[in-house]
Design an enzyme around this catalytic site. Structure first.
Site, PDB file in Angstrom:
ATOM      1  N   ASN A   1      -4.057   0.362  -2.095  1.00  0.00           N
ATOM      2  CA  ASN A   1      -4.275  -0.983  -1.549  1.00  0.00           C
ATOM      3  C   ASN A   1      -3.472  -2.077  -2.257  1.00  0.00           C
ATOM      4  OD1 ASN A   1      -5.829  -0.617  -3.803  1.00  0.00           O
ATOM      5  ND2 ASN A   1      -7.631  -1.655  -2.998  1.00  0.00           N
TER       6      ASN A   1
ATOM      7  N   GLU B   1     -10.170  -3.779 -16.908  1.00  0.00           N
ATOM      8  CA  GLU B   1      -8.767  -4.151 -16.817  1.00  0.00           C
ATOM      9  C   GLU B   1      -8.673  -5.656 -17.054  1.00  0.00           C
ATOM     10  OE1 GLU B   1      -7.397  -2.098 -13.035  1.00  0.00           O
ATOM     11  OE2 GLU B   1      -6.344  -0.983 -14.600  1.00  0.00           O
TER      12      GLU B   1
ATOM     13  N   GLU C   1     -11.354   2.506 -12.539  1.00  0.00           N
ATOM     14  CA  GLU C   1     -11.634   1.412 -11.610  1.00  0.00           C
ATOM     15  C   GLU C   1     -11.917   2.060 -10.272  1.00  0.00           C
ATOM     16  OE1 GLU C   1     -12.101  -1.491 -12.423  1.00  0.00           O
ATOM     17  OE2 GLU C   1     -11.075  -1.721 -14.330  1.00  0.00           O
TER      18      GLU C   1
ATOM     19  N   GLY D   1      -2.593   5.329  -9.277  1.00  0.00           N
ATOM     20  CA  GLY D   1      -2.915   4.184  -8.442  1.00  0.00           C
ATOM     21  C   GLY D   1      -3.494   4.532  -7.079  1.00  0.00           C
TER      22      GLY D   1
ATOM     23  N   CYS E   1     -11.547  -2.948  -3.285  1.00  0.00           N
ATOM     24  CA  CYS E   1     -12.677  -2.260  -3.912  1.00  0.00           C
ATOM     25  C   CYS E   1     -13.854  -3.189  -4.209  1.00  0.00           C
ATOM     26  CB  CYS E   1     -12.221  -1.603  -5.198  1.00  0.00           C
ATOM     27  SG  CYS E   1     -11.325  -2.762  -6.220  1.00  0.00           S
TER      28      CYS E   1
ATOM     29  N   GLU F   1       0.214   8.548  -2.849  1.00  0.00           N
ATOM     30  CA  GLU F   1       1.259   9.121  -1.984  1.00  0.00           C
ATOM     31  C   GLU F   1       1.471   8.250  -0.734  1.00  0.00           C
ATOM     32  OE1 GLU F   1      -1.591  11.857  -0.803  1.00  0.00           O
ATOM     33  OE2 GLU F   1      -0.663  12.295   1.093  1.00  0.00           O
TER      34      GLU F   1
ATOM     35  N   ASP G   1       5.054  -1.137   2.471  1.00  0.00           N
ATOM     36  CA  ASP G   1       4.304  -0.044   1.837  1.00  0.00           C
ATOM     37  C   ASP G   1       2.865   0.004   2.359  1.00  0.00           C
ATOM     38  OD1 ASP G   1       4.995   1.997   0.134  1.00  0.00           O
ATOM     39  OD2 ASP G   1       4.729   0.899  -1.728  1.00  0.00           O
TER      40      ASP G   1
HETATM   41  P1  NDP Z   1      -8.384   8.333  -4.134  1.00  0.00           P
HETATM   42  O1  NDP Z   1      -9.491   8.433  -5.082  1.00  0.00           O
HETATM   43  O2  NDP Z   1      -8.278   9.281  -3.020  1.00  0.00           O
HETATM   44  O3  NDP Z   1      -6.995   8.442  -4.933  1.00  0.00           O
HETATM   45  C1  NDP Z   1      -6.672   7.628  -6.021  1.00  0.00           C
HETATM   46  C2  NDP Z   1      -5.458   8.199  -6.717  1.00  0.00           C
HETATM   47  O4  NDP Z   1      -5.826   9.396  -7.405  1.00  0.00           O
HETATM   48  C3  NDP Z   1      -4.319   8.588  -5.780  1.00  0.00           C
HETATM   49  O5  NDP Z   1      -3.084   8.316  -6.396  1.00  0.00           O
HETATM   50  C4  NDP Z   1      -4.548  10.070  -5.614  1.00  0.00           C
HETATM   51  O6  NDP Z   1      -3.409  10.755  -5.185  1.00  0.00           O
HETATM   52  C5  NDP Z   1      -4.976  10.460  -7.015  1.00  0.00           C
HETATM   53  N1  NDP Z   1      -5.728  11.697  -7.113  1.00  0.00           N
HETATM   54  C6  NDP Z   1      -6.464  12.325  -6.165  1.00  0.00           C
HETATM   55  N2  NDP Z   1      -7.049  13.449  -6.679  1.00  0.00           N
HETATM   56  C7  NDP Z   1      -6.686  13.512  -7.987  1.00  0.00           C
HETATM   57  C8  NDP Z   1      -6.977  14.424  -9.064  1.00  0.00           C
HETATM   58  N3  NDP Z   1      -7.763  15.486  -8.905  1.00  0.00           N
HETATM   59  N4  NDP Z   1      -6.441  14.173 -10.280  1.00  0.00           N
HETATM   60  C9  NDP Z   1      -5.653  13.076 -10.481  1.00  0.00           C
HETATM   61  N5  NDP Z   1      -5.331  12.194  -9.497  1.00  0.00           N
HETATM   62  C10 NDP Z   1      -5.847  12.402  -8.275  1.00  0.00           C
HETATM   63  O7  NDP Z   1      -8.395   6.825  -3.635  1.00  0.00           O
HETATM   64  P2  NDP Z   1      -7.494   6.131  -2.531  1.00  0.00           P
HETATM   65  O8  NDP Z   1      -6.064   6.120  -2.937  1.00  0.00           O
HETATM   66  O9  NDP Z   1      -7.870   6.716  -1.229  1.00  0.00           O
HETATM   67  O10 NDP Z   1      -7.990   4.616  -2.671  1.00  0.00           O
HETATM   68  C11 NDP Z   1      -9.161   4.155  -2.120  1.00  0.00           C
HETATM   69  C12 NDP Z   1     -10.284   4.181  -3.130  1.00  0.00           C
HETATM   70  O11 NDP Z   1      -9.921   3.520  -4.321  1.00  0.00           O
HETATM   71  C13 NDP Z   1     -11.493   3.454  -2.622  1.00  0.00           C
HETATM   72  O12 NDP Z   1     -12.628   4.256  -2.732  1.00  0.00           O
HETATM   73  C14 NDP Z   1     -11.639   2.241  -3.507  1.00  0.00           C
HETATM   74  O13 NDP Z   1     -12.918   1.845  -3.738  1.00  0.00           O
HETATM   75  C15 NDP Z   1     -10.954   2.646  -4.744  1.00  0.00           C
HETATM   76  N6  NDP Z   1     -10.361   1.486  -5.366  1.00  0.00           N
HETATM   77  C16 NDP Z   1     -10.923   0.970  -6.488  1.00  0.00           C
HETATM   78  C17 NDP Z   1     -10.408  -0.153  -7.085  1.00  0.00           C
HETATM   79  C18 NDP Z   1     -10.985  -0.686  -8.333  1.00  0.00           C
HETATM   80  O14 NDP Z   1     -10.309  -1.388  -9.057  1.00  0.00           O
HETATM   81  N7  NDP Z   1     -12.212  -0.431  -8.673  1.00  0.00           N
HETATM   82  C19 NDP Z   1      -9.255  -0.845  -6.528  1.00  0.00           C
HETATM   83  C20 NDP Z   1      -8.723  -0.215  -5.368  1.00  0.00           C
HETATM   84  C21 NDP Z   1      -9.269   0.917  -4.823  1.00  0.00           C
HETATM   85  P3  NDP Z   1      -3.047  10.844  -3.605  1.00  0.00           P
HETATM   86  O15 NDP Z   1      -3.928   9.888  -2.877  1.00  0.00           O
HETATM   87  O16 NDP Z   1      -1.629  10.477  -3.557  1.00  0.00           O
HETATM   88  O17 NDP Z   1      -3.355  12.244  -3.228  1.00  0.00           O
END
Ligand code: NDP
Length: 483
Positions: free
Chosen positions: A152, A457, A249, A149, A283, A178, A93
Site C-alpha cells: 500500500n 516505527e 507493523e 514491505g 492498516c 511482489e 505501482d
Molecule cells: P502480506 O502479509 O501478505 O505480505 C507482506 C509482505 O510479506 C509481502 O512482501 C509478502 O510477500 C511478504 N511475505 C509473505 N509471506 C512471507 C513469509 N513467510 N516470510 C517472509 N515474508 C513473507 O500483506 P500484504 O502485502 O497483502 O499487505 C496487506 C496487509 O498489510 C494488511 O493486512 C495490512 O493490515 C497490513 N499492513 C500493515 C501496516 C502497518 O503498518 N501496520 C501498513 C500496511 C499494511 P509477497 O506479498 O510479495 O508474497
C-alpha cells in the site's frame, strides 16, 4: 516515462538482473495492463544481497553519525526535488491517485530520511558514575536488517524502515511486495547518488519465500515487516528461532468513536480520511465507526452527500481523489466482504459494488446498522468499506471498541476534551487520534498493540528498535577476588 525498472534487484550499489528467477508482472491497477516485469530473487541473488549488506555495513558503521546523517538528509532533499517523478511511479505501482501520492508518499519517505538523518549524530551512550568506578554505554548498530514491505505504501515503507536502520549504522536488504516492486528500487538509487556506500541499502524482489529465505539467514540480525497478521506470525516465529530483533507493523480493525457532541463536518471528514484514503488500503483505518445514536442519521446523511463528491477516475489526473484497488486479487477479496455485509443484514447506505470501467475500481462503500458479530465488523477488509455501528454510552462503546484482537489505532470525535482524553486512555491501541484521524508525522511513534504488532516505527522510539546498547564497566582500582 520509463516504467520498466533498469533491472529487478539493486545490490552492492548497482542494478542486477537474473532472469532465471520466477517472472513477476507489474500490473497498472487503473487499467489492468502489464506495464513491466521483474524476476524473483534466486538463491544466488539473495546470497549476493546478504554478502554485500554484510560488507557494506562495516564500512557504514565505521563512519561518524554526522557523516551518515548528512547522506540521509541529502537523499531526503533529492526525493523532494524528484517528488513528481516518484509520485507518478508510485501511482503506477499502486494505482493510488497522484493527488495523494504527490502529497504523502515520497514526501513522507523524505520526512523519515530527514528526521533520522538529523538524529544520526546524536546517538550517544551515557556515563554512569559508580563511586571510583564507572560504566559507559555505547549505542551500537544491530548489523544487517531485513525490511519486508506491504503493497500500500511502497516508497514510504522502503524509507520508514531504511532511514532509522541506516541512521543507526545498519545495512538493509529490502524486499518489496511482489505487487509493487518499482518504488523501492528508486529509493536505493537515490540513496546511492546521495553518497551511501555500496551494499548498505539493497533491494531484492520476490514473493513470500524470498522474504522467508532472508528472515531465516543467520547473517540477518533484525527483521522489520509491514504486512498482515498471519504473515507476521510466521515471520516473528522464524525470527525467534534465531533470536533476531523484530518490528511488526501488522493489520487492524480500528475503532473511530463519534459522540453526539462532535462537530459533524469534522467527524465525517475524519471518517472519510480513515476509510477511503488510498481506497481504504491503510492498516490504521478506523473501519468500525461507532456513532452515538443522537447524531447517527445526521452523520450518515452528510457522509453519503460528501461521498458523492469523490472524483473517481484516472489516478494520473490531478482532479481524481479516489482510485482503484491495488490488484484484481485484492478487489475480489473486498467484493467478498461487500457481499457478506449484505448477506448478514447490514444496511447498505452507499456503493457496495465494482465500478463499470477498466481496472480494479470499487465504489466507496458504507454499511449502517452493523452489529459487532458481523464479519465486516470483525475482520480486516483492507478496502473502501466503512461499517457504522450505533452506541448509547461511553462505557459501552469503550468495551465494544476494545473487543477485538487488533490494536493498531483508535480515534475519538467529541467537543468535550476531557472525555476525549478519558476515552483514548482506555482504548487498547498504539496510535490514537482526538478530533482527527490517520495523521502519521515522522516525529510520532507509530505501531500497534495486541495482534497489530510489536515495536514502533518513526520518532526517537525507532532508534531503540534498530540499535542495541553495550555497557562497559570500568574499574579504576584493584580487582578483589575471593581466591
Ligand atoms: P502480506 O502479509 O501478505 O505480505 C507482506 C509482505 O510479506 C509481502 O512482501 C509478502 O510477500 C511478504 N511475505 C509473505 N509471506 C512471507 C513469509 N513467510 N516470510 C517472509 N515474508 C513473507 O500483506 P500484504 O502485502 O497483502 O499487505 C496487506 C496487509 O498489510 C494488511 O493486512 C495490512 O493490515 C497490513 N499492513 C500493515 C501496516 C502497518 O503498518 N501496520 C501498513 C500496511 C499494511 P509477497 O506479498 O510479495 O508474497
Amino acid at each position: 516515462m520509463q516504467l520498466q525498472p533498469t533491472a529487478s534487484h539493486f545490490i552492492d550499489g548497482e542494478y542486477v538482473e537474473d532472469p532465471s528467477g520466477a517472472p513477476i508482472d507489474i500490473v497498472y491497477p487503473a487499467t489492468g495492463e502489464v506495464i513491466g516485469q521483474v524476476f524473483a530473487a534466486t538463491p544466488t541473488i539473495i546470497e549476493r544481497a546478504l554478502d554485500s549488506a554484510k560488507a557494506g555495513q562495516k564500512v557504514w558503521a565505521a563512519m561518524s553519525g554526522r557523516e551518515r546523517g548528512r547522506i540521509l538528509t541529502r537523499a531526503a532533499a533529492m526525493i523532494m526535488e524528484r517528488n513528481h517523478e516518484l509520485s507518478v511511479l508510485e501511482t503506477y505501482d499502486t494505482g493510488k491517485p497522484y493527488q495523494e501520492t504527490s502529497a504523502v508518499d515520497a514526501t513522507s519517505g523524505a520526512d523519515a530520511l530527514e528526521f533520522f538523518g538529523g538524529l544520526a549524530a546524536s546517538l550517544t551512550g551515557e556515563h554512569i558514575p559508580l563511586g571510583e568506578d564507572w560504566v559507559y554505554t555505547v549505542r551500537e548498530p544491530l548489523g544487517v536488517c531485513v525490511g519486508i514491505g506491504a503493497w500500500n505504501y511502497p516508497t514510504q515503507i522502503a524509507c520508514w524502515k531504511g532511514a532509522p536502520a541506516l541512521a543507526c549504522g545498519n545495512a538493509m536488504v529490502f524486499k518489496p511486495s511482489e505487487t509493487t516492486p518499482m518504488c523501492a528500487l528508486k529509493v536505493a538509487e537515490i540513496l546511492l547518488e546521495a553518497g551511501l556506500p555500496k551494499g548498505v541499502y539493497n533491494v531484492v524482489q520476490g514473493m513470500g519465500e524470498v522474504g522467508a529465505a532472508l528472515v531465516n539467514d543467520p547473517r540477518v540480525d533484525k527483521v522489520s515487516l509491514t504486512g498482515s497478521v498471519p504473515t507476521g506470525k510466521k515471520v516473528y516465529a522464524a525470527a525467534a528461532s534465531h533470536m533476531k530483533h523484530v518490528t511488526m507493523e501488522l493489520g487492524g480493525k480500528s475503532p473511530l468513536i463519534i459522540f453526539d457532541d462532535a462537530d459533524v463536518e469534522n467527524a465525517v471528514g475524519g471518517a472519510i480520511l480513515g476509510n477511503f484514503y488510498s481506497s481504504g488500503q491503510v492498516c490504521s483505518n478506523g473501519t468500525r465507526v461507532f456513532v452515538q445514536k443522537g447524531i447517527k442519521e445526521k452523520f450518515i446523511a452528510r457522509l453519503a452527500e460528501r461521498l458523492g463528491d469523490a472524483v473517481i477516475g484516472d489516478p494520473l489526473d490531478e482532479a481524481t481523489s479516489f482510485g482503484p484497488m491495488v490488484s484484481e486479487r485484492q478487489m475480489n477479496i473486498v467484493l467478498g466482504y461487500m457481499a457478506k455485509g449484505k448477506d448478514e443484514g447490514a444496511r447498505l447506505v452507499y456503493g457496495g459494488e465494482r465500478l463499470e470501467r477498466d481496472g480494479f475500481y470499487l465504489a466507496p462503500t458504507v454499511f449502517a446498522d452493523v452489529t459487532d458479530d458481523m464479519t465486516i465488523a470483525r475482520e480486516e477488509i483492507f478496502g473502501p468499506v466503512m461499517s457504522v455501528l450505533d452506541f448509547d454510552t461511553e462505557e459501552e462503546v469503550i468495551a465494544r471498541a476494545n473487543a477485538t484482537e487488533f490494536g493498531l489505532s483508535a480515534g475519538v470525535f467529541t467537543s468535550d476534551l476531557s472525555r476525549g482524553h478519558r476515552v483514548i486512555g482506555k482504548l487498547e491501541a498504539g496510535s490514537c487520534f482526538i478530533n482527527s484521524y490517520n495523521d502519521a508525522p515522522v516525529e510520532a511513534p507509530f505501531g500497534g498493540v495486541k495482534m497489530s504488532g510489536v515495536g514502533r516505527e518513526n520518532s526517537k522510539e525507532a532508534i531503540n528498535h534498530y540499535s542495541q546498547v553495550k555497557s562497559v564497566y570500568v574499574r579504576m582500582g584493584d580487582v578483589e577476588a575471593p581466591f
